[in-house]
Design a protein around this motif. Structure first.
Motif, PDB file in Angstrom:
ATOM      1  N   HIS A 124       0.811  -1.222   0.000  1.00 40.29           N
ATOM      2  CA  HIS A 124       0.000   0.000   0.000  1.00 40.29           C
ATOM      3  C   HIS A 124       0.844   1.273   0.000  1.00 40.29           C
ATOM      4  CE1 HIS A 124      -4.072  -1.630   0.373  1.00 40.29           C
ATOM      5  NE2 HIS A 124      -3.565  -2.560   1.157  1.00 40.29           N
ATOM      6  N   ILE A 125       2.127   1.163   0.322  1.00 39.62           N
ATOM      7  CA  ILE A 125       2.960   2.371   0.424  1.00 39.62           C
ATOM      8  C   ILE A 125       4.247   2.260  -0.394  1.00 39.62           C
ATOM      9  CG2 ILE A 125       2.131   3.071   2.693  1.00 39.62           C
ATOM     10  CD1 ILE A 125       4.474   1.609   3.938  1.00 39.62           C
ATOM     11  N   ALA A 126       4.319   1.270  -1.284  1.00 36.22           N
ATOM     12  CA  ALA A 126       5.516   1.102  -2.108  1.00 36.22           C
ATOM     13  C   ALA A 126       5.158   0.296  -3.345  1.00 36.22           C
ATOM     14  CB  ALA A 126       6.628   0.408  -1.315  1.00 36.22           C
ATOM     15  N   HIS A 127       6.087   0.259  -4.285  1.00 31.82           N
ATOM     16  CA  HIS A 127       5.944  -0.595  -5.464  1.00 31.82           C
ATOM     17  C   HIS A 127       6.609  -1.932  -5.149  1.00 31.82           C
ATOM     18  CE1 HIS A 127       5.873   3.536  -7.501  1.00 31.82           C
ATOM     19  NE2 HIS A 127       4.643   3.050  -7.577  1.00 31.82           N
TER      20      HIS A 127
ATOM     21  N   LEU B 156       9.622   3.442  -1.384  1.00 27.73           N
ATOM     22  CA  LEU B 156       8.864   3.298  -0.141  1.00 27.73           C
ATOM     23  C   LEU B 156       8.328   4.662   0.309  1.00 27.73           C
ATOM     24  CD1 LEU B 156       8.121   1.095   1.936  1.00 27.73           C
ATOM     25  CD2 LEU B 156      10.166   1.747   3.218  1.00 27.73           C
ATOM     26  N   PHE B 157       7.063   4.692   0.724  1.00 29.16           N
ATOM     27  CA  PHE B 157       6.348   5.909   1.146  1.00 29.16           C
ATOM     28  C   PHE B 157       6.200   6.917   0.001  1.00 29.16           C
ATOM     29  CE2 PHE B 157       8.610   4.544   5.132  1.00 29.16           C
ATOM     30  CZ  PHE B 157       7.485   4.064   5.772  1.00 29.16           C
ATOM     31  N   TYR B 158       6.135   6.433  -1.234  1.00 28.35           N
ATOM     32  CA  TYR B 158       5.994   7.360  -2.359  1.00 28.35           C
ATOM     33  C   TYR B 158       4.660   8.107  -2.313  1.00 28.35           C
ATOM     34  CZ  TYR B 158       2.660   4.263  -4.713  1.00 28.35           C
ATOM     35  OH  TYR B 158       1.552   3.514  -5.029  1.00 28.35           O
ATOM     36  N   ASN B 159       3.640   7.512  -1.697  1.00 25.62           N
ATOM     37  CA  ASN B 159       2.331   8.149  -1.607  1.00 25.62           C
ATOM     38  C   ASN B 159       2.024   8.677  -0.211  1.00 25.62           C
ATOM     39  OD1 ASN B 159       2.186   5.677  -0.430  1.00 25.62           O
ATOM     40  ND2 ASN B 159       0.386   4.962  -1.550  1.00 25.62           N
TER      41      ASN B 159
ATOM     42  N   LEU C  45       3.909  11.437   1.566  1.00 21.19           N
ATOM     43  CA  LEU C  45       5.015  12.402   1.505  1.00 21.19           C
ATOM     44  C   LEU C  45       5.414  12.899   2.881  1.00 21.19           C
ATOM     45  CD1 LEU C  45       3.976  14.482  -1.631  1.00 21.19           C
ATOM     46  CD2 LEU C  45       5.533  12.534  -1.481  1.00 21.19           C
ATOM     47  N   SER C  46       4.446  12.998   3.798  1.00 22.52           N
ATOM     48  CA  SER C  46       4.792  13.463   5.143  1.00 22.52           C
ATOM     49  C   SER C  46       5.729  12.498   5.842  1.00 22.52           C
ATOM     50  CB  SER C  46       3.516  13.646   5.973  1.00 22.52           C
ATOM     51  OG  SER C  46       2.811  12.412   6.071  1.00 22.52           O
ATOM     52  N   ARG C  47       5.562  11.226   5.569  1.00 24.66           N
ATOM     53  CA  ARG C  47       6.468  10.235   6.165  1.00 24.66           C
ATOM     54  C   ARG C  47       7.841  10.297   5.516  1.00 24.66           C
ATOM     55  NH1 ARG C  47       5.297   5.531   8.795  1.00 24.66           N
ATOM     56  NH2 ARG C  47       3.579   6.755   9.623  1.00 24.66           N
ATOM     57  N   GLN C  48       7.897  10.537   4.215  1.00 26.06           N
ATOM     58  CA  GLN C  48       9.178  10.639   3.517  1.00 26.06           C
ATOM     59  C   GLN C  48      10.009  11.789   4.074  1.00 26.06           C
ATOM     60  OE1 GLN C  48       8.780  10.958  -0.701  1.00 26.06           O
ATOM     61  NE2 GLN C  48       9.457   8.862  -1.048  1.00 26.06           N
ATOM     62  N   LYS C  49       9.362  12.924   4.336  1.00 33.69           N
ATOM     63  CA  LYS C  49      10.081  14.103   4.801  1.00 33.69           C
ATOM     64  C   LYS C  49      10.587  13.949   6.224  1.00 33.69           C
ATOM     65  CE  LYS C  49       7.407  17.215   1.830  1.00 33.69           C
ATOM     66  NZ  LYS C  49       6.432  18.345   1.788  1.00 33.69           N
ATOM     67  N   ALA C  50      10.080  12.956   6.951  1.00 36.53           N
ATOM     68  CA  ALA C  50      10.467  12.788   8.352  1.00 36.53           C
ATOM     69  C   ALA C  50      11.850  12.169   8.503  1.00 36.53           C
ATOM     70  CB  ALA C  50       9.438  11.929   9.082  1.00 36.53           C
ATOM     71  N   PHE C  51      12.380  11.537   7.445  1.00 33.29           N
ATOM     72  CA  PHE C  51      13.675  10.867   7.543  1.00 33.29           C
ATOM     73  C   PHE C  51      14.797  11.885   7.361  1.00 33.29           C
ATOM     74  CE2 PHE C  51      10.741   7.564   5.967  1.00 33.29           C
ATOM     75  CZ  PHE C  51      10.837   6.702   7.056  1.00 33.29           C
ATOM     76  N   ARG C  52      15.811  11.769   8.213  1.00 31.31           N
ATOM     77  CA  ARG C  52      16.892  12.747   8.207  1.00 31.31           C
ATOM     78  C   ARG C  52      17.835  12.562   7.026  1.00 31.31           C
ATOM     79  NH1 ARG C  52      18.670  12.924  14.650  1.00 31.31           N
ATOM     80  NH2 ARG C  52      16.632  13.582  15.457  1.00 31.31           N
ATOM     81  N   SER C  53      18.376  11.357   6.902  1.00 29.51           N
ATOM     82  CA  SER C  53      19.336  11.124   5.836  1.00 29.51           C
ATOM     83  C   SER C  53      19.348   9.637   5.500  1.00 29.51           C
ATOM     84  CB  SER C  53      20.740  11.575   6.247  1.00 29.51           C
ATOM     85  OG  SER C  53      21.225  10.773   7.313  1.00 29.51           O
TER      86      SER C  53
END
Length: 735
Positions: free
Chosen positions: A129-132, A182-185, A187-195
Motif C-alpha cells: 500500500h505504500i511502495a511498489h 517506499l512511502f511514495y504516496n 510524503l509526510s512520512r518521507q520528509k520525516a527521515f533525516r538522511s
C-alpha cells in the motif's frame, strides 16, 4: 436558546451579513478502505528498517540458509532481499498481499502456541500500500520461477496495458522481494527521515542482530552499486565469530557464556556477555525473545544494575541474550511491529538471568588471581591469595549494592591450564647475551613529528573497498584470535626474522617479516589517502637513488634478468614517477618535484622508521613491479611494494656489519635472496641495530599487530607451534 459563536465572542455582525444558523453535529461515516489500509500500513511499517525486519523474519521462516540484502538511499528507493527458502506456491500469489492472509494461523487460540516470526499476514499487505512491490519466487517442484507485481494489496500489471497475472521467468529456488519507492504516496512520512545514511546504519544494525542470532544462516548486506559488503557472515560461523566480525575483536575477546533455565517459570536463557575487562559508554544489548528481536527496558535496566558492581561508574557492557519462554506465557500481539512483547513472571525471570550473569562475572573475577610457580633459579614467587588480589571494583561496591551470594568455590584448574601473566616473570631475552637485553625499556623517541592541518578524507573508491573486502575474505579466524590475544616473548633470531609469542598455553615461533608485510599492506588500505609524510631535507635525487637500486639488483645476477637493459632503467623509472606525481601525492603523500627530486615518502606508523638502506631498491621497483594501467592492480601493487619497504630487514650475522637489502619479505622463515656481504670492522653499528630492532618489535610492531592485524590464511606458513603446555604435561605424566 443557542447563541451564534461570533456573538458569544463579542464580535459584531454587519447588517448586510446574513445570519448563519447553527450547524448540526457531523455524521459518523466509515473511512474509505484505501485510507484504512494506508493507516494500518503506517502503524506496521514506520521506517525502511521495519519493512526489512518483516522480510527477514519471513525469509527465515521459509527455511532459508542464505539472505542477500541490497539497499539504496537507506531503503527508501530500493530494498531488496533474496533468499533460498522453499518459495511461494504460484496458486497463492493472487492473495499473497491481502491483509490477514497467512499460513501460520487458523484460529485465535493458535497465538498461544505460535513459534514463528511472522503470523498475522500484514507485512506484505502493508508494504504493497505504500511502495511498489515485486516478488519473484520458485518452489522446488516448479519448472520455472514466477514474477508478480502488487499495488494496494492486489496483483498489478508491471506496465500499463499488460495483464496482472504472474509471469513465468528465470530464477533460482527461493524468493526475491523488491520494494521500490517506499512511502511514495505518504510524503509526510518521507520528509520525516533525516538522511539515507542514518537509515542505512539502522538497517546494518538490524541485519547484524539477526546474523548473530540465526545460526546456520548466511547474511550479506550492501548498498546498491557497491562491491564491498556492509555486513557479510558465512552460514557456518559461530556466534562468537559473528560478534567478532560485526562488533569487533575488542568485544569478542572478552565474552563469557552463560545459560540458565527454570521449569517453574517456563523459560530457558542463553547468551554471551562481556566480562569486567570490557566497558563502553552505552549498553549494547541484542535481545531475542522466542527468536524475535525485541526491546525490553526492564531487562536492560536490570542488567545494567548487575554490572554496576563490576564496572566503573558510567561504563556499560555488551550482551547478547536469547530468551525462550513457553509460548502460552507470552503475548506477542501487543505491538503493531512486534517490537515489544509481554510475558508472565517477568520479574522472576529477569532476576534469575541477572543472578546467573552475576555468578559468571564473579567466577571470572575470582580467576583473575594469578598463580605463579618458581621455574627459574632466583625467581621471586609473589605471595598471592584471593583475598588480597581480588578486583578493587568487587571489594568497593560489595558494601553498597546487595548482591546474590556467589556460587560454590570454583574448581581449581589443572596446572597445564594455567597461563603465566605475572609481569615480573623473566623473559626469554634475559637469557640472551647482554647486547640484546636492552629492549625492556623503550628508547627515547628520536624522530620529531609535526601535526598536519590536513583534514582526514573518507575513501569512497570502489577499488579500495574491493581490496579491503579481499583481506576480510581471506581472514583466518583462529590465527587472528591468537595474534589479537598474544603475549610477546622475545626476539629469537634477527637473521631469519623469528620472534616468539605466547597464545594461551601454546608457544609459537613467528616470522615477523611476514606479519609486518601483511600488517603494513592492510594499514595502507585502512589509511588510504590519509598518510603522513617522511620529509627529506635537502631533497634527494630520484635518478641517483634508482641507479643505486639498479646496481644492487644487477648484483643478484638472476638468469632471468640477463637480457634487461639496465642502463635505461633509471631514466624510464624516473620518467614514470614524475609523470604520475600528482596521483602519488594525492593518494600516498608521495611527493616528487618536477625536476625529479624526492621530497617526501609515506609515513605509515609513528615510532617506527623503515631502513632507508632499502629506499633505492624500493624506488627502482616502482617502475617494473607496479601495474600503472589498471586502477585496482595499481593500488594493490604499489601498497605491496610500500609494505615490503616498511618490513624490517633481515640482519646479517655477527661477522657481517653491512645490512643486507631485504628480499622476499613475504617468504617463509629464513629465506633470503641477497647474500650478506662480509666486511672487516665496526660491529658496534650492527649491535645497535639489533637492539633497536628488539625494542621496536616489542614496543611498536607487535602491539600494533595485536590491535589491528587481520591474520590471513597465507600467514599460516610463517607461524609454527613449538610448545603446548597441555601436551607437555601429558608427555611428562608418562615418566
Amino acid at each position: 436558546m443557542e447563541i451564534n459563536d461570533s456573538t458569544a465572542r463579542g464580535i459584531k455582525r454587519k447588517a448586510e451579513e446574513p445570519f448563519v444558523s447553527p450547524q448540526a453535529p457531523k455524521r459518523i461515516k466509515a473511512l474509505d478502505q484505501d485510507v484504512v489500509n494506508k493507516i494500518a500500513a503506517g502503524e506496521i511499517i514506520v521506517a525502511p528498517v521495519h519493512a526489512l525486519k518483516e522480510l527477514i523474519e519471513n525469509a527465515v521462516d521459509a527455511g532459508s540458509t542464505l539472505l542477500e540484502i541490497v539497499v539504496k538511499d537507506g531503503g527508501l528507493k530500493l530494498l531488496q532481499i533474496t533468499d533460498n527458502g522453499h518459495g511461494i506456491n504460484k496458486d497463492d500469489l493472487p492473495i499473497l498481499c491481502e491483509r490477514f492472509t497467512t499460513s501460520k494461523l487458523k484460529a485465535f487460540e493458535d497465538l498461544s502456541s505460535i513459534g514463528t516470526y511472522g503470523f498475522r499476514g500484514e507485512a506484505l499487505a502493508s508494504i504493497s500500500h505504500i511502495a511498489h512491490l515485486a516478488i519473484t519466487t520458485k518452489t522446488a517442484d516448479s519448472s520455472c520461477a514466477w514474477r508478480a507485481h502488487y499495488a494496494d494489496g492486489k496483483l498489478a500489471p508491471a506496465k500499463p496495458g499488460q495483464s496482472a497475472d504472474p509471469k513465468p521467468t528465470a530464477g533460482r529456488g527461493g524468493t526475491q522481494i523488491t520494494v521500490e519507492d517506499l512511502f511514495y504516496n505518504v510524503l509526510s512520512r518521507q520528509k520525516a527521515f533525516r538522511s539515507p545514511s542514518e537509515e542505512y546504519a539502522k538497517i546494518l544494525d538490524l541485519v547484524g542482530r539477526y546474523a548473530v542470532h540465526c545460526k546456520g544462516v548466511a547474511f550479506s548486506c550492501k548498498k546498491h552499486g557497491d562491491s564491498a559488503m556492509g555486513i557479510s557472515t558465512p552460514s557456518n560461523a559461530s556466534t562468537v565469530d559473528c560478534i567478532r566480525q560485526i562488533h569487533g575483536s575488542a568485544v569478542a575477546n572478552e565474552l563469557i557464556n552463560f545459560e540458565v533455565s527454570d521449569d517453574k517459570w517456563g523459560f530457558k536463557a542463553s547468551g554471551w556477555t562481556t566480562n569486567a575487562n570490557y566497558h563502553v559508554k552505552k549498553t549494547t544489548i541484542l535481545l531475542f525473545i522466542n527468536h524475535r528481536s525485541v526491546e525490553s527496558s526492564a531487562i536492560k535496566k536490570a542488567i545494567e544494575q548487575t554490572y554496576s558492581a563490576f564496572l566503573p561508574k558510567g561504563s556499560h557492557p555488551f550482551i547478547y541474550l536469547s530468551l525462550d519462554i513457553d509460548p502460552a506465557r507470552v503475548d506477542v500481539n501487543v505491538h503493531p511491529t512486534k517490537r515489544e512483547v509481554n510475558f508472565l513472571n517477568e520479574d522472576e525471570i529477569i532476576e534469575s538471568i541477572c543472578a546467573e550473569i552475576n555468578a559468571r562475572l564473579s567466577q571470572v573475577d575470582t580467576s583473575r588471581t594469578f598463580t605463579t610457580q618458581s621455574l627459574l633459579p632466583g625467581a621471586i614467587v609473589p605471595v598471592s591469595s584471593s583475598s588480597t588480589l581480588q578486583s578493587d571494583r568487587s571489594r568497593s561496591t560489595s558494601a553498597k549494592t546487595p548482591q546474590r551470594p556467589p556460587p560454590s568455590t570454583p574448581v581449581k584448574p589443572w596446572e597445564y591450564q594455567l597461563v603465566r601473566t605475572d609481569p615480573q616473570a623473566r623473559k626469554i631475552t634475559s637469557m640472551l647475551p647482554p647486547s640484546t637485553n636492552n629492549s625492556s625499556t623503550p628508547a627515547a623517541q628520536a624522530a620529531t613529528y609535526i601535526t598536519s592541518p590536513k583534514t582526514p578524507t573518507t575513501c569512497g573508491l570502489t577499488t579500495v573497498k574491493h581490496l579491503r573486502a579481499q583481506v576480510r575474505d581471506s581472514m583466518h579466524t583462529s590465527l587472528t584470535e591468537i595474534i589479537a590475544s598474544h603475549t610477546y616473548v622475545g626476539l629469537i633470531d634477527p637473521t631469519r626474522r623469528i620472534a616468539a609469542i605466547q597464545g594461551g598455553v601454546k608457544l609459537f615461533l613467528v616470522d615477523y617479516g611476514m606479519l609486518s608485510n601483511e600488517y603494513f599492506y592492510q594499514l595502507g588500505l585502512t589509511d588510504f589517502g590519509n598518510f603522513g609524510a617522511i620529509r627529506f631535507s635537502p631533497p634527494l635525487d630520484i635518478r641517483s637513488l634508482i641507479t643505486i637500486g639498479v646496481e644492487r639488483e644487477k648484483a643478484l645476477n638472476k638468469p632471468t634478468d640477463r637480457d634487461v637493459p639496465w642502463s635505461s632503467v633509471p631514466d624510464l623509472v624516473t620518467h614514470q614517477l614524475i609523470s604520475r606525481r600528482a596521483m602519488l601525492a594525492e593518494y600516498f603523500n608521495f611527493n616528487i618535484s618536477p625536476k625529479g627530486e624526492l621530497l617526501t615518502i609515506p609515513l605509515l606508523m609513528k615510532g617506527y622508521t623503515p631502513s632507508l638502506a632499502k629506499l633505492p631498491r624500493f624506488l627502482m621497483r616502482l617502475g617494473p613491479y607496479v601495474n600503472w594501467i589498471n586502477e585496482e592492480n595499481c593500488f594493490h601493487t604499489f601498497l605491496s611494494e610500500l609494505a615490503s619497504f616498511y618490513t624490517p630487514e633481515q640482519l646479517p650475522r655477527k661477522e657481517v656489519v653491512e645490512i643486507q637489502d631485504a628480499q622476499g619479505d613475504d617468504a617463509p622463515m629464513g629465506d633470503a635472496d641477497v647474500p650478506a656481504a662480509e666486511t672487516n670492522g665496526e660491529s658496534s653499528s650492527l649491535e645497535a641495530r639489533k637492539e633497536e630492532m628488539a625494542r621496536v618489535l616489542e614496543h611498536v610492531l607487535f602491539p600494533a599487530f595485536k590491535a589491528k592485524l587481520v591474520a590471513t590464511k597465507g600467514l599460516l606458513r610463517g607461524v609454527n607451534e613449538v610448545a603446548n603446555l597441555k601436551g607437555l604435561y601429558r608427555v611428562f605424566e608418562r615418566c
